[in-house]
Design a protein around this motif. Structure first.
Motif, PDB file in Angstrom:
ATOM      1  N   LEU A   1       7.418   2.003   1.828  1.00 36.24           N
ATOM      2  CA  LEU A   1       8.674   1.555   1.220  1.00 36.24           C
ATOM      3  C   LEU A   1       9.154   2.430   0.059  1.00 36.24           C
ATOM      4  O   LEU A   1      10.289   2.294  -0.393  1.00 36.24           O
ATOM      5  CB  LEU A   1       8.539   0.117   0.712  1.00 36.24           C
ATOM      6  CG  LEU A   1       8.214  -0.960   1.722  1.00 36.24           C
ATOM      7  CD1 LEU A   1       8.201  -2.322   1.050  1.00 36.24           C
ATOM      8  CD2 LEU A   1       9.184  -0.952   2.889  1.00 36.24           C
ATOM      9  N   ARG A   2       8.314   3.303  -0.429  1.00 33.01           N
ATOM     10  CA  ARG A   2       8.595   4.015  -1.681  1.00 33.01           C
ATOM     11  C   ARG A   2       9.864   4.859  -1.661  1.00 33.01           C
ATOM     12  O   ARG A   2      10.421   5.141  -2.719  1.00 33.01           O
ATOM     13  CB  ARG A   2       7.412   4.874  -2.079  1.00 33.01           C
ATOM     14  CG  ARG A   2       7.185   6.045  -1.156  1.00 33.01           C
ATOM     15  CD  ARG A   2       5.972   6.828  -1.552  1.00 33.01           C
ATOM     16  NE  ARG A   2       5.750   7.926  -0.619  1.00 33.01           N
ATOM     17  CZ  ARG A   2       4.749   8.743  -0.706  1.00 33.01           C
ATOM     18  NH1 ARG A   2       3.875   8.592  -1.678  1.00 33.01           N
ATOM     19  NH2 ARG A   2       4.616   9.709   0.171  1.00 33.01           N
ATOM     20  N   ALA A   3      10.353   5.264  -0.509  1.00 38.47           N
ATOM     21  CA  ALA A   3      11.565   6.085  -0.450  1.00 38.47           C
ATOM     22  C   ALA A   3      12.841   5.250  -0.568  1.00 38.47           C
ATOM     23  O   ALA A   3      13.917   5.808  -0.748  1.00 38.47           O
ATOM     24  CB  ALA A   3      11.587   6.890   0.848  1.00 38.47           C
ATOM     25  N   LEU A   4      12.722   3.947  -0.485  1.00 32.62           N
ATOM     26  CA  LEU A   4      13.899   3.083  -0.609  1.00 32.62           C
ATOM     27  C   LEU A   4      14.358   3.021  -2.066  1.00 32.62           C
ATOM     28  O   LEU A   4      13.553   3.171  -2.988  1.00 32.62           O
ATOM     29  CB  LEU A   4      13.575   1.674  -0.105  1.00 32.62           C
ATOM     30  CG  LEU A   4      13.331   1.540   1.388  1.00 32.62           C
ATOM     31  CD1 LEU A   4      12.849   0.144   1.720  1.00 32.62           C
ATOM     32  CD2 LEU A   4      14.593   1.885   2.166  1.00 32.62           C
ATOM     33  N   PRO A   5      15.643   2.765  -2.286  1.00 34.08           N
ATOM     34  CA  PRO A   5      16.139   2.688  -3.664  1.00 34.08           C
ATOM     35  C   PRO A   5      15.455   1.587  -4.467  1.00 34.08           C
ATOM     36  O   PRO A   5      15.240   0.484  -3.960  1.00 34.08           O
ATOM     37  CB  PRO A   5      17.629   2.376  -3.508  1.00 34.08           C
ATOM     38  CG  PRO A   5      17.956   2.600  -2.084  1.00 34.08           C
ATOM     39  CD  PRO A   5      16.683   2.549  -1.298  1.00 34.08           C
ATOM     40  N   HIS A   6      15.123   1.912  -5.687  1.00 37.53           N
ATOM     41  CA  HIS A   6      14.575   0.966  -6.661  1.00 37.53           C
ATOM     42  C   HIS A   6      13.371   0.187  -6.118  1.00 37.53           C
ATOM     43  O   HIS A   6      13.248  -1.020  -6.308  1.00 37.53           O
ATOM     44  CB  HIS A   6      15.666   0.018  -7.162  1.00 37.53           C
ATOM     45  CG  HIS A   6      16.832   0.767  -7.705  1.00 37.53           C
ATOM     46  ND1 HIS A   6      16.779   1.477  -8.888  1.00 37.53           N
ATOM     47  CD2 HIS A   6      18.086   0.959  -7.206  1.00 37.53           C
ATOM     48  CE1 HIS A   6      17.952   2.052  -9.095  1.00 37.53           C
ATOM     49  NE2 HIS A   6      18.757   1.762  -8.091  1.00 37.53           N
ATOM     50  N   CYS A   7      12.482   0.928  -5.469  1.00 41.09           N
ATOM     51  CA  CYS A   7      11.241   0.335  -4.978  1.00 41.09           C
ATOM     52  C   CYS A   7      10.419  -0.119  -6.188  1.00 41.09           C
ATOM     53  O   CYS A   7      10.245   0.627  -7.149  1.00 41.09           O
ATOM     54  CB  CYS A   7      10.470   1.342  -4.152  1.00 41.09           C
ATOM     55  SG  CYS A   7       8.970   0.671  -3.399  1.00 41.09           S
ATOM     56  N   LEU A   8       9.929  -1.330  -6.131  1.00 44.82           N
ATOM     57  CA  LEU A   8       9.191  -1.913  -7.248  1.00 44.82           C
ATOM     58  C   LEU A   8       7.913  -2.542  -6.719  1.00 44.82           C
ATOM     59  O   LEU A   8       7.948  -3.406  -5.848  1.00 44.82           O
ATOM     60  CB  LEU A   8      10.062  -2.984  -7.926  1.00 44.82           C
ATOM     61  CG  LEU A   8       9.450  -3.704  -9.110  1.00 44.82           C
ATOM     62  CD1 LEU A   8       9.269  -2.755 -10.286  1.00 44.82           C
ATOM     63  CD2 LEU A   8      10.350  -4.861  -9.509  1.00 44.82           C
ATOM     64  N   TRP A   9       6.783  -2.079  -7.259  1.00 43.48           N
ATOM     65  CA  TRP A   9       5.473  -2.587  -6.856  1.00 43.48           C
ATOM     66  C   TRP A   9       4.817  -3.186  -8.084  1.00 43.48           C
ATOM     67  O   TRP A   9       4.502  -2.478  -9.043  1.00 43.48           O
ATOM     68  CB  TRP A   9       4.644  -1.456  -6.279  1.00 43.48           C
ATOM     69  CG  TRP A   9       3.284  -1.832  -5.786  1.00 43.48           C
ATOM     70  CD1 TRP A   9       2.808  -3.073  -5.488  1.00 43.48           C
ATOM     71  CD2 TRP A   9       2.208  -0.928  -5.502  1.00 43.48           C
ATOM     72  NE1 TRP A   9       1.510  -3.000  -5.039  1.00 43.48           N
ATOM     73  CE2 TRP A   9       1.123  -1.684  -5.042  1.00 43.48           C
ATOM     74  CE3 TRP A   9       2.076   0.445  -5.607  1.00 43.48           C
ATOM     75  CZ2 TRP A   9      -0.085  -1.114  -4.679  1.00 43.48           C
ATOM     76  CZ3 TRP A   9       0.874   1.023  -5.236  1.00 43.48           C
ATOM     77  CH2 TRP A   9      -0.193   0.243  -4.770  1.00 43.48           C
ATOM     78  N   LEU A  10       4.636  -4.469  -8.076  1.00 47.81           N
ATOM     79  CA  LEU A  10       3.924  -5.177  -9.130  1.00 47.81           C
ATOM     80  C   LEU A  10       2.532  -5.457  -8.580  1.00 47.81           C
ATOM     81  O   LEU A  10       2.317  -6.425  -7.844  1.00 47.81           O
ATOM     82  CB  LEU A  10       4.661  -6.470  -9.506  1.00 47.81           C
ATOM     83  CG  LEU A  10       6.119  -6.275  -9.928  1.00 47.81           C
ATOM     84  CD1 LEU A  10       6.822  -7.614 -10.062  1.00 47.81           C
ATOM     85  CD2 LEU A  10       6.209  -5.471 -11.207  1.00 47.81           C
ATOM     86  N   ASP A  11       1.601  -4.567  -8.896  1.00 48.63           N
ATOM     87  CA  ASP A  11       0.281  -4.588  -8.282  1.00 48.63           C
ATOM     88  C   ASP A  11      -0.747  -5.230  -9.201  1.00 48.63           C
ATOM     89  O   ASP A  11      -0.906  -4.822 -10.346  1.00 48.63           O
ATOM     90  CB  ASP A  11      -0.159  -3.155  -7.968  1.00 48.63           C
ATOM     91  CG  ASP A  11      -1.517  -3.100  -7.300  1.00 48.63           C
ATOM     92  OD1 ASP A  11      -1.841  -4.014  -6.527  1.00 48.63           O
ATOM     93  OD2 ASP A  11      -2.257  -2.133  -7.551  1.00 48.63           O
ATOM     94  N   SER A  12      -1.422  -6.206  -8.692  1.00 48.31           N
ATOM     95  CA  SER A  12      -2.539  -6.816  -9.416  1.00 48.31           C
ATOM     96  C   SER A  12      -3.819  -6.153  -8.941  1.00 48.31           C
ATOM     97  O   SER A  12      -4.537  -6.678  -8.100  1.00 48.31           O
ATOM     98  CB  SER A  12      -2.594  -8.323  -9.151  1.00 48.31           C
ATOM     99  OG  SER A  12      -1.495  -8.946  -9.742  1.00 48.31           O
TER     100      SER A  12
END
Length: 188
Positions: free
Chosen positions: A28-39
């Motif tokens: 998904l990282r190439a999509l605009p404003h990709c946000l990963w909130l990783d625990s």
């Protein structure tokens, strides 16, 4: 195996087995404003959930000077309320992004910094209608899709299904290459 709850909105589809969060991010990282909130810390209360979302239906940045950033955010969110679905991770869509320290200058009298070394907005926020959410304690993951910003029930349902299908398709595709962006230059 996947299970879909299509009786109401949001649409919820459990992914079985749960995908690896890092592998999902790479897709998904190439999509605009990709946000990963990783625990990354797998702890029952401090690191139980992770969230991945991208391609918000609205994105905005606000400087410290000007409009009340939190009021603008509240106004933008107002049409998109939804009750949380029980037994799912807590972030199921909505606003996510950056609230910078400089926003404090809208809340109280603080001196302006001498140097703006990071040159970030006071608020940078995306409004997300589809989220991939993990419960690490249960080793489960779901796609949650609201269908925003469509206003009527039929339009929302159609958009929710389209966005859910798009996200599922991206998860099944090869990882996306990173797009190189020019580095920001900071002048002092």
């Amino acid at each position: 195996m996947m299970h879909t709850n299509s009786a109401s909105l949001p649409l919820v589809e459990e992914l079985e087995p749960a995908p690896d969060p890092r592998e999902a991010f790479l897709r998904l990282r190439a999509l605009p404003h990709c946000l990963w909130l990783d625990s990354a810390r797998k702890h029952p209360t401090l690191g139980r959930y992770s969230f991945l979302t991208a391609d918000p239906f609205d994105y905005f940045e606000l400087p410290v000077e000007g409009a009340d950033a939190l009021a603008v955010l509240a106004d933008k969110l107002a049409p998109f309320s939804a009750a949380a679905v029980a037994d799912l991770p807590p972030f199921q869509g909505g606003a996510a992004g950056l609230i910078g320290y400089d926003l404090g200058r809208q809340l109280e009298r603080l001196p302006q910094p001498r140097i703006d070394e990071f040159q970030l907005p006071a608020l940078a926020m995306g409004l997300y209608d589809v989220v991939l959410a993990w419960d690490h304690q249960q080793d489960r993951a779901w796609i949650i899709s609201h269908g925003w910003p469509a206003g009527d029930e039929a339009g929302r349902r159609q958009r929710a299904q389209q966005r859910l299908d798009e996200l599922r398709g991206r998860l099944a595709s090869p990882p996306q290459p990173m797009v190189q962006r020019p580095a920001r230059t900071i002048e002092h």
